[in-house]
Every structure is written in C-alpha cells, then in structure tokens.
Design a protein around this motif. Structure first.
Motif, PDB file in Angstrom:
ATOM      1  N   ILE A 227     -13.725   9.495   5.353  1.00 23.04           N
ATOM      2  CA  ILE A 227     -12.958   9.417   4.041  1.00 23.04           C
ATOM      3  C   ILE A 227     -12.688   8.161   3.620  1.00 23.04           C
ATOM      4  CG2 ILE A 227     -10.510   9.560   5.100  1.00 23.04           C
ATOM      5  CD1 ILE A 227     -12.557  12.108   3.189  1.00 23.04           C
ATOM      6  N   ASN A 228     -12.921   6.964   4.537  1.00 23.49           N
ATOM      7  CA  ASN A 228     -12.538   5.534   3.964  1.00 23.49           C
ATOM      8  C   ASN A 228     -13.693   4.945   3.242  1.00 23.49           C
ATOM      9  OD1 ASN A 228     -14.154   4.958   5.964  1.00 23.49           O
ATOM     10  ND2 ASN A 228     -12.701   3.930   7.122  1.00 23.49           N
ATOM     11  N   ASN A 229     -14.596   6.095   2.978  1.00 25.35           N
ATOM     12  CA  ASN A 229     -16.064   5.827   2.235  1.00 25.35           C
ATOM     13  C   ASN A 229     -15.741   6.095   0.582  1.00 25.35           C
ATOM     14  OD1 ASN A 229     -17.191   3.745   3.994  1.00 25.35           O
ATOM     15  ND2 ASN A 229     -18.132   5.573   4.829  1.00 25.35           N
ATOM     16  N   VAL A 230     -14.696   6.542   0.274  1.00 24.06           N
ATOM     17  CA  VAL A 230     -14.373   6.951  -1.088  1.00 24.06           C
ATOM     18  C   VAL A 230     -12.977   6.169  -1.630  1.00 24.06           C
ATOM     19  CG1 VAL A 230     -13.029   9.042  -0.802  1.00 24.06           C
ATOM     20  CG2 VAL A 230     -14.054   8.633  -2.719  1.00 24.06           C
ATOM     21  N   ILE A 243     -18.716   4.793  -1.856  1.00 25.95           N
ATOM     22  CA  ILE A 243     -19.179   3.444  -1.379  1.00 25.95           C
ATOM     23  C   ILE A 243     -19.731   3.495  -0.129  1.00 25.95           C
ATOM     24  CG2 ILE A 243     -17.339   2.423  -2.756  1.00 25.95           C
ATOM     25  CD1 ILE A 243     -15.865   1.934   0.150  1.00 25.95           C
ATOM     26  N   ASP A 244     -20.326   2.504   0.417  1.00 25.95           N
ATOM     27  CA  ASP A 244     -20.858   2.423   1.905  1.00 25.95           C
ATOM     28  C   ASP A 244     -22.105   3.281   1.683  1.00 25.95           C
ATOM     29  OD1 ASP A 244     -21.421   1.718   4.369  1.00 25.95           O
ATOM     30  OD2 ASP A 244     -19.528   2.562   5.103  1.00 25.95           O
ATOM     31  N   LEU A 245     -23.063   2.797   0.883  1.00 26.90           N
ATOM     32  CA  LEU A 245     -24.000   3.815   0.455  1.00 26.90           C
ATOM     33  C   LEU A 245     -25.574   3.206   1.508  1.00 26.90           C
ATOM     34  CD1 LEU A 245     -24.073   3.015  -3.335  1.00 26.90           C
ATOM     35  CD2 LEU A 245     -22.938   4.657  -1.857  1.00 26.90           C
TER      36      LEU A 245
END
Ligand code: ADP
Ligand code: GN1
Ligand code: MG
Length: 376
Positions: A227-230, A243-245
């Motif tokens: 969830i911390n990748n949006v 993010i974090d692709l």
C-alpha cells in the motif's frame, strides 16, 4: 529503510543528471526493504525543488538495463494514456524518469552502483498502514487502473526482472531447502513457524494450476502492490500515482490484489510483534474489492474474480514464507533493523493469514456484492 550517504557522494551522482540549481540536502526516504531512496532538494532562484534519487539493489535485480527498459516503457505508456484522456496533471499521475546528461535512463557510477532520478511528486504521500476505508478504496482503484492502462502496452513482452517472483511453489521449495540447510542454526527458534508453513503447503499450487490450465491469464502486473507503493493526494485524498515499478512484469492480476489485501487490510504493521494487534479488517477488504473491481471489471474474467479473496491468503503466505526463508538463510535479502526481524515479520504474516482464512466466506460474499454493484 535507507542508510545515510555522504552529501559529497550524492552531489557527485546528482551532477550526472541535468538538474538546475545546487544540491542543498539528500535525506534517506521511505521504508522500502530493497532499494535505497533519497529525497534530494535543490536550490533554484530563491526556491527549492525536490527529486527522488534511488540506488537500485543490484544483488536483488540482476539485469538492471532490462529492468530500466521496462520502467521507461511503462512510464511512457501510462503518461500517454493519461494525456490521451486529457489529464492536465498527467505529470503527477505517472512517474517520469529524468535521463542522465548522457541521455541514459540510469547512471552506472564508478563504484558499480546504479542510480535513477524522478521529479518529486509534491502534495502527495504514501502510508505504511491504511488510515480509512476511503484510502483502501482509492489505493485499490489506482492499482486497478494501472493494470488497465498497461493492458494494451505494445510488445515485446516485458522482461522478468526477478524470474518466478510470485511462483508460490518455487517459494515453498526454497523455504523447504532453507529448513533442510539450516545454514545459521536458526530452525529450532522457528519451529512453530516452520510447522505452520508446512501445514499450508496445499494452497501453493492453486493459482499456478489454474494458470497452467489456461483459466487464469497472464497480464502485465505490478507485483509489489504494497500500500505504500501508491501515492495519495494530500488534498483530494485520491489515489494518485503508482510507484516502485521495479517488478512490473508479466504476472497474474491476483498477485496484485493479494498483496493489496496483505498490506491494506492489516490492522497493524508488517513486523508487529504483538500478534493480538494483527487482524484482517473486513470493512477495509470490502472497500478494497469495490475500488479494484470498479477499475478492472471490464477485463477481469470470472475465474479471477472468484479467487480475489483467496489471493490475499496466498500472497500473505508467500511473503511470510519469504521472510521465514530469509531468516533461516541469515538475512541476506530483506533489510533488517533488529535481531530476529525477519522472523517477527513471518510470524506477523502468518497471523494475518489465519485471520483471513477465518473470514474467507464473508469476504467471498463481499466480492459477489461488489461485483454486482459495479454493474457486471
Ligand atoms: P522502495 O523500493 O524503497 O520501496 P519506492 O519507489 O517505493 O522505493 O520509494 C520509497 C518512498 O519514496 C515511497 O514510499 C514514497 O513515499 C517516496 N517516493 C517514491 N517516488 C516518489 C516520487 N516520485 N515523488 C515523491 N515521493 C516518492
Ligand atoms: C519488498 O521494495 P519493497 O519494500 O517495496 C519486496 C516485496 C515484498 C515486500 C514486503 C523486489 O518490497 O516483494 O512483498 O518487500 N520487493 C522485492 O514488504 O523483493
Ligand atoms: Mg516501495
């Protein structure tokens, strides 16, 4: 968590990118377990501008040129989709790579490290723990939209940046080998967790078998939908930018939904030691299913929808297995910040998985409602 790096080194790296102004500071940023991320601040005409600089972990990602080729294609495509829709703020909704002065997407420095730079998306932030149902809904909608945007990415097939990344049978076998090797003499300390993992072996083949039978299709997926990748807009609270692709590659849509479930329904931190605080929150699950199905119902097939609730159990198990494997192997993969950290993480994942198992029927009914609510 990222360690400090001397400002002189960050300045030398930043000098290789065509950024105006001079570097004021560079602080470790975010809570990722693999790469090193820094927020850089440059002074420019009495104001300052921020950038995200990342050192990519080349022990984990073995072929960084291929990984960057994926990311460049994905960023361009998502940005193109947003511009076609007429989004004036497309630059906040898609990551944009800043090429080096030599026109490369990534810098390889004299120490053999790879670095990339993105403009900082301001007035947005990430959360390690979801704060409300609304946030769960928004995050799931953003990840669902990301899958939808990538559904028509022109070929060739994206590179597999980590082969068999979500191959749950391979993950289980790696775990069994780590138990067998017991390289650090830690198996005795993890006896209960090892027994728990062995008792759940049967589930590891469920999605793989359906994929092999042609029931679940390969898609382009994010594969790390923590969830911390949006990024969420701090004003509108909208899910803004995925993010974090690094792990965007071919996969099953269910891997993405499953990892969202793992991180967005958990009432506690990923490494919580007080197991009584860990549970899967059903109302967050419901919001997640609604947000995700709202964005994806036009292309998901019935078999994928049927497995949504189960996917969270499977992916929570998989990540728990990976933490436990790393603990047994001597903490060589995930960054740790205390002794036994990977064992704590594994325990927490297994507790969360149990809570999901107990509530599976109810989650299935919620998926059915969300499916009919979205007009399918
Ligand atoms: P990691 O692999 O370390 O998890 P991420 O790409 O997720 O790396 O970045 C770490 C954190 O940095 C994110 O959680 C987010 O808060 C922040 N971040 C990443 N990219 C941007 C960006 N372009 N703008 C603003 N913040 C960003
Ligand atoms: C890692 O890089 P980060 O922290 O977003 C890992 C994920 C795990 C996650 C567990 C490349 O993600 O697969 O789910 O930790 N990334 C990689 O928190 O292994
Ligand atoms: Mg991240």
């Amino acid at each position: 968590m990222t360690q400090n790096i001397p400002i002189e080194r960050l300045t030398a790296v930043a000098d290789c990118f065509p950024v105006d102004g001079h570097l004021l500071d560079g602080i470790p940023y975010g809570s990722g377990h693999i790469n090193d991320t820094f927020a850089l601040r440059f002074a420019e005409n009495h104001t300052s501008r921020r950038y995200i600089l990342q050192r990519i972990n080349h022990r984990v990602f073995k072929d960084i040129p291929s990984l960057m080729d994926n990311i460049a294609r994905v960023c361009r495509h998502v940005r193109g989709c947003l511009e076609t829709e007429g989004r004036a703020d497309a630059h906040r909704r898609a990551l944009t790579l800043i090429p080096t002065r030599e026109g490369k997407d990534v810098l390889l420095d004299d120490e053999g490290d790879y670095w990339r730079l993105y403009p900082f998306i301001e007035s947005a932030r990430t959360y390690d723990i979801i704060q409300s149902h609304q946030q769960a809904y928004e995050a799931a909608k953003a990840f669902g939209l990301f899958q939808r945007q990538l559904a028509d990415l022109p070929g060739p097939r994206l590179h597999e940046t980590i082969p068999a990344f979500h191959h749950t049978r391979a993950r289980f076998n790696a775990f069994m080998n780590a138990v067998e090797d017991d390289a650090c003499g830690r198996a005795a300390a993890a006896r209960d967790e090892i027994a728990f993992a062995q008792s759940r072996e049967a589930i590891v083949d469920v999605l793989l078998d359906q994929q092999a039978a042609g029931i679940l299709p390969e898609r382009i997926t994010h594969n790390d939908t923590k969830i911390n990748n949006v990024m969420m807009d701090v004003t509108t609270h909208e899910g803004l930018c995925v993010i974090d692709l690094d792990t965007v590659m071919p996969g099953l849509a269910l891997y993405d939904f499953g990892d969202m479930m793992r991180t967005a329904t958990n009432t506690a931190e990923e490494d919580e030691r007080d197991l009584s605080r860990i549970a899967c929150d059903l109302s967050r699950f419901e919001a997640l299913a609604q947000g995700y199905l709202g964005a994806t119902r036009n292309f998901l097939n019935d078999a994928e929808i049927r497995q949504l609730a189960f996917s969270g159990i499977l992916i929570t198990f998989e990540i728990g297995l990976r933490f436990l494997t790393d603990y047994l192997s001597g903490d060589t993969y995930f960054k740790i910040h205390r002794d036994g950290h990977n064992l704590d993480r594994a325990r927490a994942q297994f507790k969360l998985m149990t809570s999901m198992e107990d509530q599976l029927d109810c989650m299935q009914r919620m998926v059915e409602h969300a499916t009919s609510d979205t007009g399918r």
